[in-house]
Design a protein around this motif. Structure first.
Motif, PDB file in Angstrom:
ATOM      1  N   SER A 269       0.867  -1.174   0.000  1.00  0.00           N
ATOM      2  CA  SER A 269       0.000   0.000   0.000  1.00  0.00           C
ATOM      3  C   SER A 269       0.902   1.222   0.000  1.00  0.00           C
ATOM      4  N   LEU A 270       0.911   1.942  -1.077  1.00  0.00           N
ATOM      5  CA  LEU A 270       1.806   3.089  -1.181  1.00  0.00           C
ATOM      6  C   LEU A 270       0.997   4.375  -1.132  1.00  0.00           C
ATOM      7  N   LEU A 271       1.344   5.189  -0.157  1.00  0.00           N
ATOM      8  CA  LEU A 271       0.604   6.433   0.020  1.00  0.00           C
ATOM      9  C   LEU A 271       0.936   7.428  -1.091  1.00  0.00           C
ATOM     10  N   GLY A 272      -0.098   8.120  -1.556  1.00  0.00           N
ATOM     11  CA  GLY A 272       0.134   9.121  -2.596  1.00  0.00           C
ATOM     12  C   GLY A 272      -1.033  10.064  -2.722  1.00  0.00           C
ATOM     13  N   ARG A 273      -0.983  10.872  -3.768  1.00  0.00           N
ATOM     14  CA  ARG A 273      -2.034  11.848  -3.988  1.00  0.00           C
ATOM     15  C   ARG A 273      -2.439  11.798  -5.462  1.00  0.00           C
ATOM     16  N   VAL A 274      -3.741  11.756  -5.701  1.00  0.00           N
ATOM     17  CA  VAL A 274      -4.211  11.693  -7.092  1.00  0.00           C
ATOM     18  C   VAL A 274      -3.834  12.987  -7.799  1.00  0.00           C
ATOM     19  N   GLU A 275      -3.145  12.842  -8.905  1.00  0.00           N
ATOM     20  CA  GLU A 275      -2.733  14.033  -9.642  1.00  0.00           C
ATOM     21  C   GLU A 275      -3.657  14.305 -10.828  1.00  0.00           C
ATOM     22  N   ALA A 276      -4.069  13.230 -11.497  1.00  0.00           N
ATOM     23  CA  ALA A 276      -4.933  13.420 -12.667  1.00  0.00           C
ATOM     24  C   ALA A 276      -5.916  12.272 -12.775  1.00  0.00           C
ATOM     25  N   VAL A 277      -7.092  12.595 -13.268  1.00  0.00           N
ATOM     26  CA  VAL A 277      -8.134  11.590 -13.487  1.00  0.00           C
ATOM     27  C   VAL A 277      -8.547  11.695 -14.943  1.00  0.00           C
ATOM     28  N   ARG A 278      -8.489  10.554 -15.641  1.00  0.00           N
ATOM     29  CA  ARG A 278      -8.884  10.606 -17.046  1.00  0.00           C
ATOM     30  C   ARG A 278      -9.906   9.528 -17.351  1.00  0.00           C
ATOM     31  N   PHE A 279     -10.959   9.919 -18.013  1.00  0.00           N
ATOM     32  CA  PHE A 279     -12.003   8.966 -18.394  1.00  0.00           C
ATOM     33  C   PHE A 279     -11.619   8.352 -19.731  1.00  0.00           C
ATOM     34  N   LEU A 280     -11.503   7.017 -19.772  1.00  0.00           N
ATOM     35  CA  LEU A 280     -11.072   6.360 -21.011  1.00  0.00           C
ATOM     36  C   LEU A 280     -12.156   5.435 -21.553  1.00  0.00           C
TER      37      LEU A 280
ATOM     38  N   GLU B  64     -14.106   2.599 -21.050  1.00  0.00           N
ATOM     39  CA  GLU B  64     -14.324   1.451 -20.185  1.00  0.00           C
ATOM     40  C   GLU B  64     -13.620   1.598 -18.831  1.00  0.00           C
ATOM     41  N   PHE B  65     -12.552   2.392 -18.853  1.00  0.00           N
ATOM     42  CA  PHE B  65     -11.751   2.575 -17.638  1.00  0.00           C
ATOM     43  C   PHE B  65     -11.654   4.034 -17.238  1.00  0.00           C
ATOM     44  N   ILE B  66     -11.364   4.231 -15.955  1.00  0.00           N
ATOM     45  CA  ILE B  66     -10.915   5.549 -15.517  1.00  0.00           C
ATOM     46  C   ILE B  66      -9.460   5.387 -15.122  1.00  0.00           C
ATOM     47  N   LYS B  67      -8.626   6.277 -15.636  1.00  0.00           N
ATOM     48  CA  LYS B  67      -7.201   6.176 -15.320  1.00  0.00           C
ATOM     49  C   LYS B  67      -6.850   7.246 -14.296  1.00  0.00           C
ATOM     50  N   TYR B  68      -6.249   6.793 -13.218  1.00  0.00           N
ATOM     51  CA  TYR B  68      -5.811   7.712 -12.169  1.00  0.00           C
ATOM     52  C   TYR B  68      -4.284   7.760 -12.158  1.00  0.00           C
ATOM     53  N   ASP B  69      -3.727   8.963 -12.198  1.00  0.00           N
ATOM     54  CA  ASP B  69      -2.281   9.116 -12.029  1.00  0.00           C
ATOM     55  C   ASP B  69      -2.043   9.606 -10.609  1.00  0.00           C
ATOM     56  N   VAL B  70      -1.140   8.925  -9.939  1.00  0.00           N
ATOM     57  CA  VAL B  70      -0.892   9.234  -8.529  1.00  0.00           C
ATOM     58  C   VAL B  70       0.589   9.555  -8.329  1.00  0.00           C
ATOM     59  N   VAL B  71       0.842  10.642  -7.610  1.00  0.00           N
ATOM     60  CA  VAL B  71       2.223  10.945  -7.217  1.00  0.00           C
ATOM     61  C   VAL B  71       2.435  10.303  -5.865  1.00  0.00           C
ATOM     62  N   LEU B  72       3.443   9.451  -5.777  1.00  0.00           N
ATOM     63  CA  LEU B  72       3.655   8.724  -4.524  1.00  0.00           C
ATOM     64  C   LEU B  72       4.384   9.587  -3.511  1.00  0.00           C
ATOM     65  N   ASP B  73       4.068   9.319  -2.292  1.00  0.00           N
ATOM     66  CA  ASP B  73       4.662  10.055  -1.194  1.00  0.00           C
ATOM     67  C   ASP B  73       6.062   9.500  -0.913  1.00  0.00           C
ATOM     68  N   ARG B  74       6.967  10.336  -0.567  1.00  0.00           N
ATOM     69  CA  ARG B  74       8.310   9.956  -0.112  1.00  0.00           C
ATOM     70  C   ARG B  74       9.207   9.356  -1.196  1.00  0.00           C
ATOM     71  N   ILE B  75       8.752   8.330  -1.920  1.00  0.00           N
ATOM     72  CA  ILE B  75       9.646   7.813  -2.956  1.00  0.00           C
ATOM     73  C   ILE B  75       9.425   8.619  -4.230  1.00  0.00           C
ATOM     74  N   GLU B  76      10.504   8.783  -4.977  1.00  0.00           N
ATOM     75  CA  GLU B  76      10.415   9.637  -6.164  1.00  0.00           C
ATOM     76  C   GLU B  76       9.818   8.851  -7.312  1.00  0.00           C
ATOM     77  N   SER B  77       8.532   8.671  -7.274  1.00  0.00           N
ATOM     78  CA  SER B  77       7.928   7.848  -8.304  1.00  0.00           C
ATOM     79  C   SER B  77       6.444   8.202  -8.441  1.00  0.00           C
ATOM     80  N   ALA B  78       5.904   7.796  -9.562  1.00  0.00           N
ATOM     81  CA  ALA B  78       4.474   7.987  -9.777  1.00  0.00           C
ATOM     82  C   ALA B  78       3.890   6.624 -10.114  1.00  0.00           C
TER      83      ALA B  78
ATOM     84  N   PHE C 105     -12.478   8.500  -7.275  1.00  0.00           N
ATOM     85  CA  PHE C 105     -11.518   9.350  -6.555  1.00  0.00           C
ATOM     86  C   PHE C 105     -11.371  10.664  -7.303  1.00  0.00           C
ATOM     87  N   GLY C 106     -11.058  11.705  -6.547  1.00  0.00           N
ATOM     88  CA  GLY C 106     -10.933  13.019  -7.172  1.00  0.00           C
ATOM     89  C   GLY C 106      -9.492  13.484  -7.191  1.00  0.00           C
ATOM     90  N   ALA C 107      -9.208  14.424  -8.070  1.00  0.00           N
ATOM     91  CA  ALA C 107      -7.850  14.978  -8.136  1.00  0.00           C
ATOM     92  C   ALA C 107      -7.508  15.611  -6.796  1.00  0.00           C
TER      93      ALA C 107
END
Ligand SMILES: Nc1ncnc2c1ncn2[C@@H]1O[C@H](COP(=O)(O)OP(=O)(O)OP(=O)(O)O)[C@@H](O)[C@H]1O
Ligand SMILES: [Mg+2]
Length: 367
Positions: free
Chosen positions: A295-306, A308-322, A335-337
């Motif tokens: 379980s990696l803590l993060g914050r939703v950065e972008a929400v895109r409706f595709l 059949e799917f909704i794509k969520y981009d999340v910036v992870l906390d502490r580690i330099e990764s998304a 989930f909301g931005a």
């Protein structure tokens, strides 16, 4: 429906190596899609099979016979480019008769072949039309009929649907696939459209820098990408860099740094080794509360409706990764931005790759 085999084929243009010691077998009646970044050597590969360019090294076989010295017209292949130029001043039928007639087939016989192939592509009634009077999709089908009428048993398609609109593309690719199967042809089809490749290919060959990165069925590509590049290029994946901290009977613990670790089911790993953990976006989900593991803590950065799917981009906390995830649109949880979330995945859904020599970023840099 010949079997095509390339054995250790290299094609150089001057000092540029376009195809690099490439070996590939395309089975009888197989529909092979070729994917890869621009400049990977896809078109060159088709041209080598067609005989339009000759290998600098290596052999090409058709049904076990070397075709290295055969001219293109004797190879039984038809190469179709995106710009599939039909002769604008000739009718649809005459466009199709051109091949057989120039090979010395009698008009009566050529006419029958022409009408039969036109019927096959469901354009028998448009035989007397001129190309400009047809839609893009119809012109595409005429070009296909023309290849078939010339007696080709192997279709080599270079982005044949590239210029068409999305709906027509979907329809035509299904038509081409059906035709290839019905007529027992072999097809090698270059596309930049992954969804197209996944939906029509028996197998996909992923090319990179003139080499085969992976050849597999679409499902095996999805489940067992052999390299980081393959996982990233086809389907996409969350990629997390870490160090193998502990190998246990249940799996391995990968340390992502900053006291964050994840569990993967892979056990065939060496402690202390630098690795990249890959998880498909569809196998990643979001939670509002933390799970016991992965379980990696993060914050939703972008929400895109595709669709059949909704794509969520999340910036992870502490580690330099998304990380991203694709959640079915019909899922009630949304989930909301800006929202705080936990990115969660299953140890079984993780693939582990050795850390690339030049670093992860360099590895997935696609020009
Ligand atoms: N006739 C040529 N002379 C010199 N270099 C060439 C020639 N044809 C291709 N190349 C080079 O060979 C490499 C592979 O080219 P190729 O056209 O096969 O790539 P591709 O995978 O089809 O790319 P794209 O997706 O852009 O169509 C490229 O670096 C290209 O510049
Ligand atoms: Mg090309």
């Amino acid at each position: 429906m010949p079997e095509i085999k390339l054995k250790n084929v290299t094609k150089k243009y001057g000092s540029l190596v376009a195809i690099d010691h490439l070996s590939l077998s395309i089975k009888n009646g197989e529909y092979m899609c070729v994917l890869g970044p621009t400049g990977a050597g896809k078109t060159t590969l088709l041209k080598l099979i067609a005989g339009v360019v000759r290998p600098t090294e290596g052999e090409i076989y058709s049904d076990g016979q070397s075709v290295n010295d055969l001219p293109p017209e004797e190879r039984g292949t038809a190469l179709m480019f995106q710009g599939f130029a039909l002769f604008p001043h000739l009718t649809v039928l005459d466009n199709i008769l051109f091949g057989p007639l120039s090979k010395g087939v009698r008009y009566k016989d050529a006419f029958k072949i022409g009408m039969d192939t036109l019927d096959m592509v469901k354009l028998g009634r448009r035989a007397r039309s001129y190309p400009a009077e047809l839609s893009g999709g119809m012109q595409q089908r005429v070009a296909l009929a023309r290849s078939l009428a010339s007696g080709a048993k192997t279709l080599l398609l270079d982005e044949p649907l590239g210029a068409l609109d999305a709906r027509l593309r979907t329809e035509l690719r299904r038509d081409i696939k059906t035709l290839v199967k019905d007529l027992d042809l072999t097809a090698v089809h270059i596309t930049h459209d992954q969804e197209e490749a996944v939906s029509i290919a028996d197998r996909i060959a992923l090319l990179r820098d003139g080499k085969i990165e992976q050849v597999d069925t679409p499902i095996d590509f999805y489940r067992h990408p052999k390299t980081i590049f393959a996982a990233h290029f086809l389907g996409g994946a969350n990629l997390l860099e870490g160090v193998v901290r502990r190998v246990t009977p249940e799996g391995s613990v990968i340390d992502l740094g900053r006291e964050i670790d994840v569990m993967v089911s892979f056990k065939d790993l060496k402690e202390g080794k630098l690795v990249v953990v890959g998880v498909r976006l569809e196998r990643t989900c979001l939670r509002r509360a933390a799970f016991r593991q992965n379980s990696l803590l993060g914050r939703v950065e972008a929400v895109r409706f595709l669709g059949e799917f909704i794509k969520y981009d999340v910036v992870l906390d502490r580690i330099e990764s998304a990380a991203s995830c694709k959640i079915p649109s019909k899922s009630p949880e949304k989930f909301g931005a800006g929202e705080k979330v936990y990115v969660h995945f299953n140890p079984d859904d993780c693939v582990v790759f050795p850390s690339p020599r030049l670093g992860l970023r360099k590895e997935i840099e696609v020009i």
